[in-house]
Scaffold this active site. Structure first.
Site, PDB file in Angstrom:
ATOM      1  N   ALA A  66      -2.324   2.707 -10.159  1.00  0.00           N
ATOM      2  CA  ALA A  66      -3.829   2.968 -10.420  1.00  0.00           C
ATOM      3  C   ALA A  66      -3.872   4.315  -9.611  1.00  0.00           C
ATOM      4  O   ALA A  66      -3.204   4.684  -8.687  1.00  0.00           O
ATOM      5  CB  ALA A  66      -4.602   1.877  -9.572  1.00  0.00           C
ATOM      6  N   GLY A 112      -0.272  -0.523 -10.304  1.00  0.00           N
ATOM      7  CA  GLY A 112      -0.926  -1.035 -11.732  1.00  0.00           C
ATOM      8  C   GLY A 112       0.111  -0.615 -12.755  1.00  0.00           C
ATOM      9  O   GLY A 112      -0.108  -1.109 -13.889  1.00  0.00           O
ATOM     10  N   GLU A 115       1.872  -3.511 -13.042  1.00  0.00           N
ATOM     11  CA  GLU A 115       1.035  -4.597 -13.612  1.00  0.00           C
ATOM     12  C   GLU A 115       0.828  -4.400 -15.085  1.00  0.00           C
ATOM     13  O   GLU A 115       0.419  -5.298 -15.826  1.00  0.00           O
ATOM     14  CB  GLU A 115      -0.102  -4.434 -12.952  1.00  0.00           C
ATOM     15  CG  GLU A 115      -0.017  -5.045 -11.346  1.00  0.00           C
ATOM     16  CD  GLU A 115      -1.124  -4.738 -10.586  1.00  0.00           C
ATOM     17  OE1 GLU A 115      -1.532  -3.742 -10.278  1.00  0.00           O
ATOM     18  OE2 GLU A 115      -1.575  -5.596  -9.865  1.00  0.00           O
ATOM     19  N   GLU A 135       1.341  -1.795  -3.001  1.00  0.00           N
ATOM     20  CA  GLU A 135      -0.021  -1.774  -2.537  1.00  0.00           C
ATOM     21  C   GLU A 135      -0.239  -1.826  -1.054  1.00  0.00           C
ATOM     22  O   GLU A 135      -1.117  -1.264  -0.487  1.00  0.00           O
ATOM     23  CB  GLU A 135      -0.948  -2.524  -3.487  1.00  0.00           C
ATOM     24  CG  GLU A 135      -1.236  -1.974  -4.818  1.00  0.00           C
ATOM     25  CD  GLU A 135      -0.186  -2.619  -5.812  1.00  0.00           C
ATOM     26  OE1 GLU A 135       0.724  -3.120  -5.510  1.00  0.00           O
ATOM     27  OE2 GLU A 135      -0.570  -2.511  -7.105  1.00  0.00           O
TER      28      GLU A 135
HETATM   29  N1  CAA Z   1      -2.517   7.856  -7.955  1.00  0.00           N
HETATM   30  C1  CAA Z   1      -3.011   9.070  -7.892  1.00  0.00           C
HETATM   31  N2  CAA Z   1      -1.969  10.273  -7.785  1.00  0.00           N
HETATM   32  C2  CAA Z   1      -0.807   9.740  -7.844  1.00  0.00           C
HETATM   33  C3  CAA Z   1      -0.193   8.398  -7.686  1.00  0.00           C
HETATM   34  C4  CAA Z   1      -1.274   7.431  -8.160  1.00  0.00           C
HETATM   35  N3  CAA Z   1      -0.867   6.288  -7.972  1.00  0.00           N
HETATM   36  N4  CAA Z   1       1.005   8.362  -7.817  1.00  0.00           N
HETATM   37  C5  CAA Z   1       1.385   9.798  -7.919  1.00  0.00           C
HETATM   38  N5  CAA Z   1       0.265  10.548  -7.891  1.00  0.00           N
HETATM   39  C6  CAA Z   1       0.288  12.191  -7.902  1.00  0.00           C
HETATM   40  C7  CAA Z   1       0.751  12.510  -6.574  1.00  0.00           C
HETATM   41  O1  CAA Z   1      -0.361  12.611  -5.800  1.00  0.00           O
HETATM   42  C8  CAA Z   1       1.163  13.936  -7.013  1.00  0.00           C
HETATM   43  O2  CAA Z   1      -0.229  14.806  -7.382  1.00  0.00           O
HETATM   44  P1  CAA Z   1      -0.144  16.410  -6.711  1.00  0.00           P
HETATM   45  O3  CAA Z   1       0.894  16.969  -7.202  1.00  0.00           O
HETATM   46  O4  CAA Z   1      -1.760  16.588  -7.339  1.00  0.00           O
HETATM   47  O5  CAA Z   1      -0.359  16.056  -5.171  1.00  0.00           O
HETATM   48  C9  CAA Z   1       2.001  13.778  -8.402  1.00  0.00           C
HETATM   49  O6  CAA Z   1       1.238  12.458  -8.796  1.00  0.00           O
HETATM   50  C10 CAA Z   1       3.331  13.718  -8.297  1.00  0.00           C
HETATM   51  O7  CAA Z   1       3.834  12.647  -7.445  1.00  0.00           O
HETATM   52  P2  CAA Z   1       4.518  12.922  -5.974  1.00  0.00           P
HETATM   53  O8  CAA Z   1       4.491  14.331  -5.514  1.00  0.00           O
HETATM   54  O9  CAA Z   1       4.271  11.989  -4.878  1.00  0.00           O
HETATM   55  O10 CAA Z   1       5.959  12.558  -6.542  1.00  0.00           O
HETATM   56  P3  CAA Z   1       7.214  11.941  -5.614  1.00  0.00           P
HETATM   57  O11 CAA Z   1       8.266  12.221  -6.617  1.00  0.00           O
HETATM   58  O12 CAA Z   1       7.475  13.010  -4.435  1.00  0.00           O
HETATM   59  O13 CAA Z   1       7.134  10.461  -5.521  1.00  0.00           O
HETATM   60  C11 CAA Z   1       6.316   8.300  -6.225  1.00  0.00           C
HETATM   61  C12 CAA Z   1       6.956   9.661  -6.574  1.00  0.00           C
HETATM   62  C13 CAA Z   1       7.198   7.805  -5.206  1.00  0.00           C
HETATM   63  C14 CAA Z   1       5.826   7.650  -7.322  1.00  0.00           C
HETATM   64  C15 CAA Z   1       4.936   8.802  -5.477  1.00  0.00           C
HETATM   65  O14 CAA Z   1       4.278   9.597  -6.041  1.00  0.00           O
HETATM   66  C16 CAA Z   1       4.033   7.363  -4.993  1.00  0.00           C
HETATM   67  O15 CAA Z   1       4.444   6.814  -4.354  1.00  0.00           O
HETATM   68  N6  CAA Z   1       2.984   7.227  -5.782  1.00  0.00           N
HETATM   69  C17 CAA Z   1       2.186   6.243  -5.363  1.00  0.00           C
HETATM   70  C18 CAA Z   1       2.684   4.828  -5.879  1.00  0.00           C
HETATM   71  C19 CAA Z   1       1.670   3.806  -5.381  1.00  0.00           C
HETATM   72  O16 CAA Z   1       1.480   3.375  -4.242  1.00  0.00           O
HETATM   73  N7  CAA Z   1       1.096   2.978  -6.445  1.00  0.00           N
HETATM   74  C20 CAA Z   1       0.325   1.882  -6.308  1.00  0.00           C
HETATM   75  C21 CAA Z   1      -1.126   2.462  -6.610  1.00  0.00           C
HETATM   76  S1  CAA Z   1      -2.387   1.406  -5.925  1.00  0.00           S
HETATM   77  C22 CAA Z   1      -2.742   0.345  -7.246  1.00  0.00           C
HETATM   78  O17 CAA Z   1      -1.843   0.437  -8.278  1.00  0.00           O
HETATM   79  C23 CAA Z   1      -3.785  -0.677  -7.222  1.00  0.00           C
HETATM   80  C24 CAA Z   1      -3.912  -1.769  -8.035  1.00  0.00           C
HETATM   81  O18 CAA Z   1      -2.991  -2.520  -8.023  1.00  0.00           O
HETATM   82  C25 CAA Z   1      -5.008  -1.768  -8.700  1.00  0.00           C
END
Ligand code: CAA
Length: 258
Positions: A66, A112, A115, A135
């Site tokens: 998400a 998400g 999911e 999460e």
């Molecule tokens: N939401 C918003 N932006 C996201 C994102 C997310 N879930 N995942 C990645 N991005 C964005 C990053 O912020 C980055 O944006 P900017 O360039 O504007 O800063 C871009 O995508 C590229 O990501 P990274 O630079 O972080 O890429 P990386 O290769 O270093 O890492 C990754 C990749 C390990 C997937 C890392 O991006 C990450 O950990 N992402 C988040 C994963 C996460 O926590 N997901 C769960 C979200 S909460 C949820 O899903 C709630 C629910 O159940 C309803």
């Protein structure tokens, strides 16, 4: 139908490919993507299309979750509403469709993203896929059905371990867990999904719809409502503020004690 974040292409008369196209944000699911996916799926359900494949654009991610940036300042009420709306428009809707949906997992399927794959009827992963529910590392819980569907797919013990450690599994482990049905090299992922769709096309569409409904009937809905409520509750904590802020600042969160 016009979409900002989706690419929709018919691979054949009966097989439709929907690609989530937000590669710079690793295809994260914001409200607009969820609305668009709902519209695209609803449209496909009401046409002769008999199998749908969902994947993410780019080589890195299926869906990285998400959209954290969208919800990080939400109140608990808004958090709960986000979860409820997501369930209704996308995750529950998809799971109950009579047209089978195949997730072609081409990279990260986190939060998400996993999911979404779990709500699909079939999952195929590329060798570079990484699947997880991270999460709790953000101070929140899975809110798009993950607390329920992950355990349904791989059992409570493994689901607890994946959710509580927030650690993703690689494609090989996902296959061993039964989280995905097959794993293929990235360049063969779409072919494998199409091959699977073609096997579905040989069967009765009416019977397939009924079979999906019958399989789904085994799983109660109360747990999903609890997830909606507790997802919202997490938004009231300092840990949620710290966890999401740390993600944006690209640092490790400093969570409070119990
Ligand atoms: N939401 C918003 N932006 C996201 C994102 C997310 N879930 N995942 C990645 N991005 C964005 C990053 O912020 C980055 O944006 P900017 O360039 O504007 O800063 C871009 O995508 C590229 O990501 P990274 O630079 O972080 O890429 P990386 O290769 O270093 O890492 C990754 C990749 C390990 C997937 C890392 O991006 C990450 O950990 N992402 C988040 C994963 C996460 O926590 N997901 C769960 C979200 S909460 C949820 O899903 C709630 C629910 O159940 C309803």
């Amino acid at each position: 139908m016009k979409f900002k974040y989706l690419l929709v292409k018919d691979i054949s008369d009966y097989i439709r490919l929907i690609t989530i196209n937000r590669p710079k944000q690793l295809n994260a699911l914001n409200a607009a993507v969820i609305e668009e996916l709902h519209r695209a799926l609803e449209e496909a359900e009401n046409t002769p299309v008999r199998a749908i494949i969902i994947m993410g654009s780019g080589e890195k991610a299926f869906v990285a979750g998400a959209d954290i940036k969208e919800f990080m300042h939400f109140t608990p009420e808004q958090g709960q509403a986000l979860s409820e709306k997501g369930h209704k428009l996308l995750f529950d809707y998809l799971e109950q469709m009579h047209t089978p949906v195949i997730a072609a997992i081409n990279g990260y399927a986190l939060g998400g993203g996993l999911e979404l794959a779990l709500a699909c009827h079939i999952r195929i992963a590329s060798e570079n896929a990484r699947l997880g529910l991270p999460e709790v590392s953000l101070g929140v819980i899975p809110g798009y059905g993950g607390t329920q569907r992950l355990a349904q797919h791989i059992g409570k013990g493994r689901a607890m371990e994946m959710i509580l450690t927030a650690q993703p599994v690689d494609a090989r482990k996902a296959l061993e867990y039964g989280l995905v049905g097959s794993v293929v090299p990235p360049e063969l992922l779409l072919d494998k999904a199409v091959e699977t769709a073609e096997k579905i096309l040989k069967n009765s569409p009416a019977a397939i719809g009924l079979a999906i409904e019958a399989v789904n009937a085994a799983y109660g809905k109360d747990g999903f409502k609890t997830e909606n409520r507790l997802f919202g509750q997490a938004f009231a904590t300092e840990d949620f503020k710290e966890g999401t802020q740390a993600f944006i600042e690209r640092r490790k969160p400093k969570f409070s004690g119990k």
